[in-house]
Enzyme design. Structure first.
Site, PDB file in Angstrom:
ATOM      1  N   GLU A  37      44.393 -78.346   3.188  1.00 27.86           N
ATOM      2  CA  GLU A  37      43.050 -77.770   3.187  1.00 27.86           C
ATOM      3  C   GLU A  37      43.112 -76.358   2.622  1.00 27.86           C
ATOM      4  O   GLU A  37      43.426 -75.399   3.353  1.00 27.86           O
ATOM      5  CB  GLU A  37      42.487 -77.730   4.615  1.00 27.86           C
ATOM      6  CG  GLU A  37      42.405 -79.092   5.277  1.00 27.86           C
ATOM      7  CD  GLU A  37      41.363 -79.119   6.387  1.00 27.86           C
ATOM      8  OE1 GLU A  37      40.456 -79.950   6.319  1.00 27.86           O
ATOM      9  OE2 GLU A  37      41.454 -78.296   7.316  1.00 27.86           O
TER      10      GLU A  37
ATOM     11  N   GLU B 195      41.371 -72.442  10.804  1.00 27.65           N
ATOM     12  CA  GLU B 195      40.549 -71.617  11.698  1.00 27.65           C
ATOM     13  C   GLU B 195      41.343 -71.207  12.930  1.00 27.65           C
ATOM     14  O   GLU B 195      41.134 -70.132  13.483  1.00 27.65           O
ATOM     15  CB  GLU B 195      39.269 -72.385  12.069  1.00 27.65           C
ATOM     16  CG  GLU B 195      38.293 -72.404  10.897  1.00 27.65           C
ATOM     17  CD  GLU B 195      37.406 -73.635  10.829  1.00 27.65           C
ATOM     18  OE1 GLU B 195      37.279 -74.351  11.837  1.00 27.65           O
ATOM     19  OE2 GLU B 195      36.832 -73.866   9.745  1.00 27.65           O
TER      20      GLU B 195
ATOM     21  N   HIS C  27      44.980 -76.030  12.295  1.00 25.71           N
ATOM     22  CA  HIS C  27      43.839 -75.879  11.389  1.00 25.71           C
ATOM     23  C   HIS C  27      43.738 -74.408  10.974  1.00 25.71           C
ATOM     24  O   HIS C  27      44.031 -73.514  11.758  1.00 25.71           O
ATOM     25  CB  HIS C  27      42.552 -76.342  12.091  1.00 25.71           C
ATOM     26  CG  HIS C  27      41.393 -76.411  11.158  1.00 25.71           C
ATOM     27  ND1 HIS C  27      40.679 -75.292  10.795  1.00 25.71           N
ATOM     28  CD2 HIS C  27      40.835 -77.451  10.486  1.00 25.71           C
ATOM     29  CE1 HIS C  27      39.733 -75.651   9.944  1.00 25.71           C
ATOM     30  NE2 HIS C  27      39.803 -76.954   9.739  1.00 25.71           N
TER      31      HIS C  27
ATOM     32  N   GLY D 167      34.282 -75.165   4.221  1.00 24.52           N
ATOM     33  CA  GLY D 167      32.941 -74.722   4.597  1.00 24.52           C
ATOM     34  C   GLY D 167      32.273 -73.833   3.570  1.00 24.52           C
ATOM     35  O   GLY D 167      31.255 -73.197   3.850  1.00 24.52           O
TER      36      GLY D 167
ATOM     37  N   GLY E  21      34.815 -81.747   7.559  1.00 24.11           N
ATOM     38  CA  GLY E  21      34.169 -80.903   8.565  1.00 24.11           C
ATOM     39  C   GLY E  21      32.663 -81.096   8.527  1.00 24.11           C
ATOM     40  O   GLY E  21      32.127 -82.060   9.083  1.00 24.11           O
ATOM     41  N   GLY E  22      31.978 -80.198   7.847  1.00 23.85           N
ATOM     42  CA  GLY E  22      30.509 -80.178   7.831  1.00 23.85           C
ATOM     43  C   GLY E  22      29.861 -81.545   7.629  1.00 23.85           C
ATOM     44  O   GLY E  22      28.994 -81.955   8.414  1.00 23.85           O
TER      45      GLY E  22
ATOM     46  N   ASN F 132      36.221 -83.837  11.573  1.00 26.68           N
ATOM     47  CA  ASN F 132      36.506 -82.672  12.408  1.00 26.68           C
ATOM     48  C   ASN F 132      35.158 -82.041  12.755  1.00 26.68           C
ATOM     49  O   ASN F 132      34.553 -81.383  11.927  1.00 26.68           O
ATOM     50  CB  ASN F 132      37.391 -81.689  11.630  1.00 26.68           C
ATOM     51  CG  ASN F 132      37.611 -80.392  12.381  1.00 26.68           C
ATOM     52  OD1 ASN F 132      37.262 -80.270  13.562  1.00 26.68           O
ATOM     53  ND2 ASN F 132      38.196 -79.409  11.704  1.00 26.68           N
ATOM     54  N   TRP F 133      34.737 -82.285  13.987  1.00 31.93           N
ATOM     55  CA  TRP F 133      33.413 -81.777  14.388  1.00 31.93           C
ATOM     56  C   TRP F 133      33.432 -80.297  14.736  1.00 31.93           C
ATOM     57  O   TRP F 133      32.404 -79.715  15.021  1.00 31.93           O
ATOM     58  CB  TRP F 133      32.887 -82.588  15.584  1.00 31.93           C
ATOM     59  CG  TRP F 133      32.402 -83.957  15.229  1.00 31.93           C
ATOM     60  CD1 TRP F 133      32.392 -84.541  13.990  1.00 31.93           C
ATOM     61  CD2 TRP F 133      31.844 -84.938  16.120  1.00 31.93           C
ATOM     62  NE1 TRP F 133      31.864 -85.802  14.054  1.00 31.93           N
ATOM     63  CE2 TRP F 133      31.524 -86.066  15.362  1.00 31.93           C
ATOM     64  CE3 TRP F 133      31.607 -84.950  17.487  1.00 31.93           C
ATOM     65  CZ2 TRP F 133      30.965 -87.216  15.914  1.00 31.93           C
ATOM     66  CZ3 TRP F 133      31.050 -86.097  18.051  1.00 31.93           C
ATOM     67  CH2 TRP F 133      30.727 -87.212  17.274  1.00 31.93           C
ATOM     68  N   LYS F 134      34.607 -79.704  14.801  1.00 32.03           N
ATOM     69  CA  LYS F 134      34.737 -78.275  15.150  1.00 32.03           C
ATOM     70  C   LYS F 134      33.965 -77.983  16.432  1.00 32.03           C
ATOM     71  O   LYS F 134      33.924 -78.817  17.332  1.00 32.03           O
ATOM     72  CB  LYS F 134      34.291 -77.413  13.968  1.00 32.03           C
ATOM     73  CG  LYS F 134      35.005 -77.812  12.668  1.00 32.03           C
ATOM     74  CD  LYS F 134      34.857 -76.824  11.570  1.00 32.03           C
ATOM     75  CE  LYS F 134      35.620 -77.321  10.352  1.00 32.03           C
ATOM     76  NZ  LYS F 134      35.647 -76.378   9.259  1.00 32.03           N
TER      77      LYS F 134
ATOM     78  N   SER G 102      35.289 -78.950   2.064  1.00 36.34           N
ATOM     79  CA  SER G 102      34.016 -79.266   1.401  1.00 36.34           C
ATOM     80  C   SER G 102      33.980 -80.667   0.782  1.00 36.34           C
ATOM     81  O   SER G 102      33.415 -80.855  -0.296  1.00 36.34           O
ATOM     82  CB  SER G 102      33.672 -78.204   0.345  1.00 36.34           C
ATOM     83  OG  SER G 102      33.512 -76.942   0.959  1.00 36.34           O
TER      84      SER G 102
HETATM   85  P1  PGA Z   1      34.543 -78.649   5.626  1.00 35.80           P
HETATM   86  O1  PGA Z   1      35.726 -78.461   6.696  1.00 35.80           O
HETATM   87  O2  PGA Z   1      34.494 -80.094   5.250  1.00 35.80           O
HETATM   88  O3  PGA Z   1      33.295 -78.205   6.357  1.00 35.80           O
HETATM   89  O4  PGA Z   1      34.849 -77.756   4.467  1.00 35.80           O
HETATM   90  C1  PGA Z   1      36.926 -79.158   6.558  1.00 35.80           C
HETATM   91  C2  PGA Z   1      37.855 -78.777   7.680  1.00 35.80           C
HETATM   92  O5  PGA Z   1      37.840 -77.606   8.089  1.00 35.80           O
HETATM   93  O6  PGA Z   1      38.613 -79.610   8.200  1.00 35.80           O
END
Ligand code: PGA
Length: 263
Positions: free
Chosen positions: A167, A97, A95, A173, A246-247, A9-11, A225
């Site tokens: 999640e 977010e 998600h 994050g 994500g990250g 997930n590149w956001k 994470s």
């Molecule tokens: P993260 O994000 O790996 O940066 O914690 C995961 C996600 O939001 O899908």
């Protein structure tokens, strides 16, 4: 056996010019035929990522990070499921977010899930509790509600195509990761809720083997994470079928190591 999925997930990162190159580099480092690989870039990068992966002959699926629940209409700035045709075969839905900053609810998640399934796009539906909910001891109730509303009104056949991502919001994050045991416990709960929603076939009339139920087919990913250092232990849990990253998914070396951890 449920095939392992490693999804990126590149956001809100990468321009179209950067995305193709990054996708190619990542794909080259995560070549494992037994693993289903998915990259979810921003909408404006979908074509660049699709083209770059296609040109490199990489069997990596491309996913969007969101979809609107209507098929078309006066919804400035939004993208519908039919519009993803030719660009993305997967989509992340609900998600945290999007729930936190864009007002998405279990109801909108349910509507989005239905349009994604109608369009033949594989949905990754995100669920998970916030820190206050975990501390208040209501994690199970929150997850049950998210699943019961988010996945309602879907036939067993369609529900089997579902991918769920657990999640925990406090782990996204933040560098805090749920322990493998904590994650397994919730994945087990999600499968239990799916089993309640889709009880499946009973024992064959002649005492044959039990039919595989929806709950056994649904892939449940962990996200929050995930890093090379913790991926292996997480992926070893019986109800964890992959990860949504994500990250670390923006770093080809780290992401490649996470894919290797799945083997
Ligand atoms: P993260 O994000 O790996 O940066 O914690 C995961 C996600 O939001 O899908």
């Amino acid at each position: 056996m449920r095939p392992v999925i490693i999804a990126a997930n590149w956001k809100m990162h990468t321009t179209p010019a950067e995305a193709g190159e990054l996708a190619r580099t990542i794909a080259a480092r995560m070549r494992e035929p037994s693993v289903t690989r998915v990259i979810c870039p921003p909408f404006v990068c979908l074509a660049a990522v699709r083209d770059a992966l296609g040109a490199a002959g990489e069997d990596v699926a491309v996913g969007a990070q969101n979809v609107h629940h209507e098929l078309y209409g006066a919804y400035t700035g939004e993208v519908s499921a039919p519009m993803l045709e030719g660009l993305a075969t997967w989509v992340i839905i609900g998600h945290s977010e999007r729930r936190q900053y864009f007002g998405e609810t279990d109801d909108t998640v349910n509507k989005k899930l239905k349009v994604a399934l109608d369009a033949g796009v594989t949905p990754i539906v995100c669920v998970g509790e916030v820190l206050e909910e975990r501390e208040a001891g209501i994690t199970d109730d929150v997850l049950r509600r998210q699943c019961n509303i988010g996945f309602r009104g879907i036939s067993g056949e369609r529900a089997a195509r579902l991918v769920v991502a657990y999640e925990p919001v406090w782990a996204i994050g933040t560098g805090k990761v749920a322990s493998p045991e904590q994650a397994q416990e919730i994945h087990h709960l999600i499968r239990e809720v799916l089993r309640e929603m889709h009880p499946g076939s009973k024992k064959g009339a002649k005492g044959g083997p039990r039919g595989t139920s929806v709950a056994e087919k649904v892939r449940i990913l962990y996200g929050g994470s995930v890093k090379p250092a913790n991926a292996k232990e997480i992926l070893q849990q019986p109800d964890i079928d992959g990860v949504l990253v994500g990250g670390a998914s923006l770093d080809p070396r780290a992401f490649g190591e996470i894919v290797k951890a799945a083997l």
